[in-house]
Motif scaffolding. Sequence first.
Motif, PDB file in Angstrom:
ATOM      1  N   PHE A   1       0.787  -1.229   0.000  1.00  0.00           N
ATOM      2  CA  PHE A   1       0.000   0.000   0.000  1.00  0.00           C
ATOM      3  C   PHE A   1       0.825   1.287   0.000  1.00  0.00           C
ATOM      4  O   PHE A   1       0.269   2.381  -0.079  1.00  0.00           O
ATOM      5  CB  PHE A   1      -0.964   0.012   1.195  1.00  0.00           C
ATOM      6  N   GLY A   2       2.136   1.170   0.100  1.00  0.00           N
ATOM      7  CA  GLY A   2       2.979   2.358   0.006  1.00  0.00           C
ATOM      8  C   GLY A   2       3.046   3.207   1.246  1.00  0.00           C
ATOM      9  O   GLY A   2       3.563   4.334   1.206  1.00  0.00           O
ATOM     10  N   MET A   3       2.551   2.707   2.382  1.00  0.00           N
ATOM     11  CA  MET A   3       2.663   3.426   3.655  1.00  0.00           C
ATOM     12  C   MET A   3       2.658   2.421   4.795  1.00  0.00           C
ATOM     13  O   MET A   3       2.230   1.273   4.626  1.00  0.00           O
ATOM     14  CB  MET A   3       1.523   4.433   3.823  1.00  0.00           C
ATOM     15  N   GLY A   4       3.164   2.844   5.942  1.00  0.00           N
ATOM     16  CA  GLY A   4       3.215   1.964   7.097  1.00  0.00           C
ATOM     17  C   GLY A   4       1.855   1.785   7.753  1.00  0.00           C
ATOM     18  O   GLY A   4       0.923   2.555   7.514  1.00  0.00           O
ATOM     19  N   VAL A   5       1.750   0.770   8.611  1.00  0.00           N
ATOM     20  CA  VAL A   5       0.495   0.486   9.301  1.00  0.00           C
ATOM     21  C   VAL A   5       0.053   1.666  10.152  1.00  0.00           C
ATOM     22  O   VAL A   5      -1.103   2.106  10.088  1.00  0.00           O
ATOM     23  CB  VAL A   5       0.632  -0.783  10.176  1.00  0.00           C
ATOM     24  N   ASN A   6       0.945   2.208  10.957  1.00  0.00           N
ATOM     25  CA  ASN A   6       0.570   3.322  11.825  1.00  0.00           C
ATOM     26  C   ASN A   6       0.207   4.570  11.020  1.00  0.00           C
ATOM     27  O   ASN A   6      -0.682   5.336  11.416  1.00  0.00           O
ATOM     28  CB  ASN A   6       1.690   3.620  12.815  1.00  0.00           C
ATOM     29  N   ASP A   7       0.882   4.780   9.893  1.00  0.00           N
ATOM     30  CA  ASP A   7       0.525   5.903   9.027  1.00  0.00           C
ATOM     31  C   ASP A   7      -0.866   5.717   8.446  1.00  0.00           C
ATOM     32  O   ASP A   7      -1.645   6.672   8.328  1.00  0.00           O
ATOM     33  CB  ASP A   7       1.540   6.054   7.895  1.00  0.00           C
ATOM     34  N   TYR A   8      -1.198   4.467   8.087  1.00  0.00           N
ATOM     35  CA  TYR A   8      -2.523   4.203   7.535  1.00  0.00           C
ATOM     36  C   TYR A   8      -3.607   4.419   8.595  1.00  0.00           C
ATOM     37  O   TYR A   8      -4.677   4.967   8.296  1.00  0.00           O
ATOM     38  CB  TYR A   8      -2.595   2.782   6.983  1.00  0.00           C
ATOM     39  N   ILE A   9      -3.333   4.013   9.822  1.00  0.00           N
ATOM     40  CA  ILE A   9      -4.284   4.263  10.917  1.00  0.00           C
ATOM     41  C   ILE A   9      -4.532   5.767  11.043  1.00  0.00           C
ATOM     42  O   ILE A   9      -5.676   6.217  11.204  1.00  0.00           O
ATOM     43  CB  ILE A   9      -3.757   3.687  12.251  1.00  0.00           C
ATOM     44  N   LYS A  10      -3.463   6.550  10.956  1.00  0.00           N
ATOM     45  CA  LYS A  10      -3.603   8.007  11.049  1.00  0.00           C
ATOM     46  C   LYS A  10      -4.462   8.545   9.908  1.00  0.00           C
ATOM     47  O   LYS A  10      -5.336   9.391  10.129  1.00  0.00           O
ATOM     48  CB  LYS A  10      -2.230   8.676  11.024  1.00  0.00           C
ATOM     49  N   VAL A  11      -4.245   8.039   8.692  1.00  0.00           N
ATOM     50  CA  VAL A  11      -5.033   8.488   7.543  1.00  0.00           C
ATOM     51  C   VAL A  11      -6.514   8.171   7.762  1.00  0.00           C
ATOM     52  O   VAL A  11      -7.385   9.018   7.509  1.00  0.00           O
ATOM     53  CB  VAL A  11      -4.527   7.828   6.241  1.00  0.00           C
ATOM     54  N   LEU A  12      -6.816   6.958   8.221  1.00  0.00           N
ATOM     55  CA  LEU A  12      -8.211   6.596   8.488  1.00  0.00           C
ATOM     56  C   LEU A  12      -8.838   7.531   9.514  1.00  0.00           C
ATOM     57  O   LEU A  12      -9.982   7.977   9.352  1.00  0.00           O
ATOM     58  CB  LEU A  12      -8.282   5.156   8.998  1.00  0.00           C
ATOM     59  N   ARG A  13      -8.099   7.837  10.558  1.00  0.00           N
ATOM     60  CA  ARG A  13      -8.635   8.717  11.608  1.00  0.00           C
ATOM     61  C   ARG A  13      -8.839  10.137  11.099  1.00  0.00           C
ATOM     62  O   ARG A  13      -9.825  10.798  11.455  1.00  0.00           O
ATOM     63  CB  ARG A  13      -7.704   8.691  12.818  1.00  0.00           C
ATOM     64  N   MET A  14      -7.914  10.621  10.274  1.00  0.00           N
ATOM     65  CA  MET A  14      -8.068  11.962   9.717  1.00  0.00           C
ATOM     66  C   MET A  14      -9.257  12.015   8.752  1.00  0.00           C
ATOM     67  O   MET A  14     -10.016  12.989   8.739  1.00  0.00           O
ATOM     68  CB  MET A  14      -6.779  12.392   9.012  1.00  0.00           C
TER      69      MET A  14
END
Length: 271
Positions: free
Chosen positions: A205-218
């Motif tokens: 997906f081109g991003m880390g797990v924690n970064d993806y969690i942040k994107v979902l929350r934003m």
Amino acid sequence: MSDNICVFLPRFEREDSFNIINLVYETRCPCSCELSSVATYRMAIVTEGKGRLRDKNGSREIKPADLIMISPAVDHAIENMGGLKYIYISFLGVRANALWDDYRIGSSPAVYSDCGEMIGIFQAAFSRHGENVNLSCEAAVLYAFSLVGDGMFVGTELKKDDSAAHRVKRYLDENFTDSELKLERAAKSLNYHPKYISSVFKSTFGMGVNDYIKVLRMQYSCTLMEQGITSVKNLAALCGYEDPVYFARVFKGHTGSSPRDYMKEKNARQS
């Protein structure tokens, strides 16, 4: 002065969490611009002219009847090469995440050619009023997904991917509001080693797990603001942040504006 037309959709909460944010007709596109990202999914149809879609992996020309799908937090630019006009719909939500996953759109912008029938469908949404605009936009998005799923624009039938990366993604999509959710917790819940899922998720997906969690929350915080929630404390709690000050800092880092400034800018655009 821009001739672009932007329609902001009525706010109402959906149980399936598929939220249309706006409908925009871009009529004066820049000839050159820097790569940037947005916090929403975007689906666009080119109506006139020609242009170029750029991302970190390169560029490709776009033309009338090209359907473009862009994921949140993906750096990209759409540039005018001559009379370019396009309509796009922005949307968010858990169902949107699931559709993107099911149809394997990917983390890079996707372009599907010969989608001329979508031009009329997108344009028809502008003739609707009130809640009907929202329904017309949702219908357009879902119809486009159905065409992609039928294989009209791709060479092979799409099937749900049960790889480790997609299993992790579905878990994150379903649990991102949990304030305890992190890479280690996801790995433990799915019986994977943290280093393994960190590697395969980023590769896919081109991003880390924690970064993806942040994107979902934003994404979700923007959806909640569109639905009328204005308390930063409540926004933080609903998005999985125990500390509203930290939430506001993360939000500003992601969008460039504080939550309050973001709400003021949104209200100014709607007035």
